[in-house]
Design a protein around this motif. Sequence first.
Motif, PDB file in Angstrom:
ATOM      1  N   THR A  64      -2.667  10.435 -24.383  1.00  0.00           N
ATOM      2  CA  THR A  64      -1.626   9.712 -25.125  1.00  0.00           C
ATOM      3  C   THR A  64      -1.015   8.627 -24.245  1.00  0.00           C
ATOM      4  O   THR A  64      -0.679   8.871 -23.089  1.00  0.00           O
ATOM      5  CB  THR A  64      -0.527  10.687 -25.591  1.00  0.00           C
ATOM      6  OG1 THR A  64      -1.095  11.642 -26.484  1.00  0.00           O
ATOM      7  CG2 THR A  64       0.596   9.944 -26.301  1.00  0.00           C
ATOM      8  N   GLN A  65      -0.880   7.439 -24.788  1.00  0.00           N
ATOM      9  CA  GLN A  65      -0.333   6.307 -24.042  1.00  0.00           C
ATOM     10  C   GLN A  65       1.024   5.906 -24.602  1.00  0.00           C
ATOM     11  O   GLN A  65       1.336   6.147 -25.771  1.00  0.00           O
ATOM     12  CB  GLN A  65      -1.300   5.117 -24.103  1.00  0.00           C
ATOM     13  CG  GLN A  65      -2.646   5.411 -23.439  1.00  0.00           C
ATOM     14  CD  GLN A  65      -3.574   4.212 -23.459  1.00  0.00           C
ATOM     15  OE1 GLN A  65      -3.355   3.277 -24.228  1.00  0.00           O
ATOM     16  NE2 GLN A  65      -4.592   4.233 -22.624  1.00  0.00           N
ATOM     17  N   LEU A  66       1.829   5.292 -23.746  1.00  0.00           N
ATOM     18  CA  LEU A  66       3.138   4.788 -24.144  1.00  0.00           C
ATOM     19  C   LEU A  66       3.053   3.278 -24.326  1.00  0.00           C
ATOM     20  O   LEU A  66       2.597   2.573 -23.427  1.00  0.00           O
ATOM     21  CB  LEU A  66       4.189   5.136 -23.088  1.00  0.00           C
ATOM     22  CG  LEU A  66       4.546   6.625 -22.948  1.00  0.00           C
ATOM     23  CD1 LEU A  66       5.412   6.849 -21.713  1.00  0.00           C
ATOM     24  CD2 LEU A  66       5.269   7.128 -24.190  1.00  0.00           C
ATOM     25  N   GLU A  67       3.497   2.810 -25.476  1.00  0.00           N
ATOM     26  CA  GLU A  67       3.458   1.371 -25.756  1.00  0.00           C
ATOM     27  C   GLU A  67       4.859   0.885 -26.138  1.00  0.00           C
ATOM     28  O   GLU A  67       5.570   1.564 -26.893  1.00  0.00           O
ATOM     29  CB  GLU A  67       2.479   1.073 -26.892  1.00  0.00           C
ATOM     30  CG  GLU A  67       1.028   1.400 -26.530  1.00  0.00           C
ATOM     31  CD  GLU A  67       0.062   1.025 -27.645  1.00  0.00           C
ATOM     32  OE1 GLU A  67       0.529   0.496 -28.686  1.00  0.00           O
ATOM     33  OE2 GLU A  67      -1.151   1.257 -27.467  1.00  0.00           O
ATOM     34  N   PRO A  68       5.262  -0.297 -25.626  1.00  0.00           N
ATOM     35  CA  PRO A  68       6.591  -0.839 -25.945  1.00  0.00           C
ATOM     36  C   PRO A  68       6.733  -1.109 -27.443  1.00  0.00           C
ATOM     37  O   PRO A  68       5.773  -1.528 -28.107  1.00  0.00           O
ATOM     38  CB  PRO A  68       6.641  -2.147 -25.149  1.00  0.00           C
ATOM     39  CG  PRO A  68       5.601  -1.993 -24.082  1.00  0.00           C
ATOM     40  CD  PRO A  68       4.524  -1.153 -24.682  1.00  0.00           C
ATOM     41  N   VAL A  69       7.938  -0.846 -27.975  1.00  0.00           N
ATOM     42  CA  VAL A  69       8.226  -1.120 -29.391  1.00  0.00           C
ATOM     43  C   VAL A  69       9.576  -1.829 -29.498  1.00  0.00           C
ATOM     44  O   VAL A  69      10.476  -1.616 -28.679  1.00  0.00           O
ATOM     45  CB  VAL A  69       8.249   0.179 -30.232  1.00  0.00           C
ATOM     46  CG1 VAL A  69       6.857   0.736 -30.408  1.00  0.00           C
ATOM     47  CG2 VAL A  69       9.160   1.229 -29.599  1.00  0.00           C
TER      48      VAL A  69
END
Length: 328
Positions: A64-69
């Motif tokens: 699982t990756q973290l992406e800016p929102v």
Amino acid sequence: DSVAPPRVEITDLGKEGFTFKAIVTVRPVITLKQYKGLEADKVLPTVTDAAVDNELKQYVDRATQLEPVDRAAEMGDSMVMDYEGVKDGVPFEGGSAKGYELALGSHTFIPGFEEQVVGMKAGEEKTIDLTFPEDYHAKDLAGQPVQFKVKCVEVKEKKVPAIDDEFAKDVSEFETLAEFKEDLKQKIVDRNMAQSEAKFRQALLAQLCEQVDIELPEAMVETQIDRLMDSYASRLEQQGISLELYLQYMQMSTDKLREDLKEAAVTQIKQQLALDAVVAAEEIVVSDEDVEEEVKKAAANLNVPYERVTEGLDREALKVDLARDRAM
């Protein structure tokens, strides 16, 4: 056959030499009763689909990756933040950081912090009021009201991969998700079986100890506690903390730790002496060839050179361990 360092007393000391008296604690005499035919339950492991899914979740979490929102932070997101904690208007030690990434919902901060930063957007600033728990380790902050000035730098959400055959190919050597899950299931079975076997052996050992009359010398117990203390300190050092610092943090004295370890020390000694009695009764002998074979096996399992395994190896102690294994 001494089992503890001798207690030495100097009785006379002069230019010509000295006279001393030493009390040596020797191995206690052991009377072995009935030790064959002991029974204990062995639980055969069952594996549920939920257990397999839980095992699979570890691979999903790693992938699982973290992406800016560009939205307000929610529980489950990660927030990159700058914060400064103040008590009575004065910053306190360890209460400030820049660019800190906090997983919301992880409860790694004091109660109430994460709940109050939920809803913040990138660039937003906020001052939150909190009270440290009464049992907080820093006594000057325990139970005290404080303020945190927080600036949200960035909000990130988790992008969970699709759990399918492609995922299985990415994280394992298997072509399909079904094959991967079957392998995970077998790993759980093996792990649970090992735990079941360990509990089974412990139950038998406990019964064996009841079949042995042993009066343990205090010096023998204290020596075993010394060994446990050394082992405890080594494990702490591997985590980057000294025993002294740990005791200080836990507000525990060395004497209290030794007292806490005494029961384990007594149990270990009784188990060892009981197995030694079985070794003697069964006339179990471990040869030099047996030791050599065990060393080679260990080198292969650890994938290290033979010489590295033999470096500083106490072969006689290994013989004792192997004999106890056979007795078991």
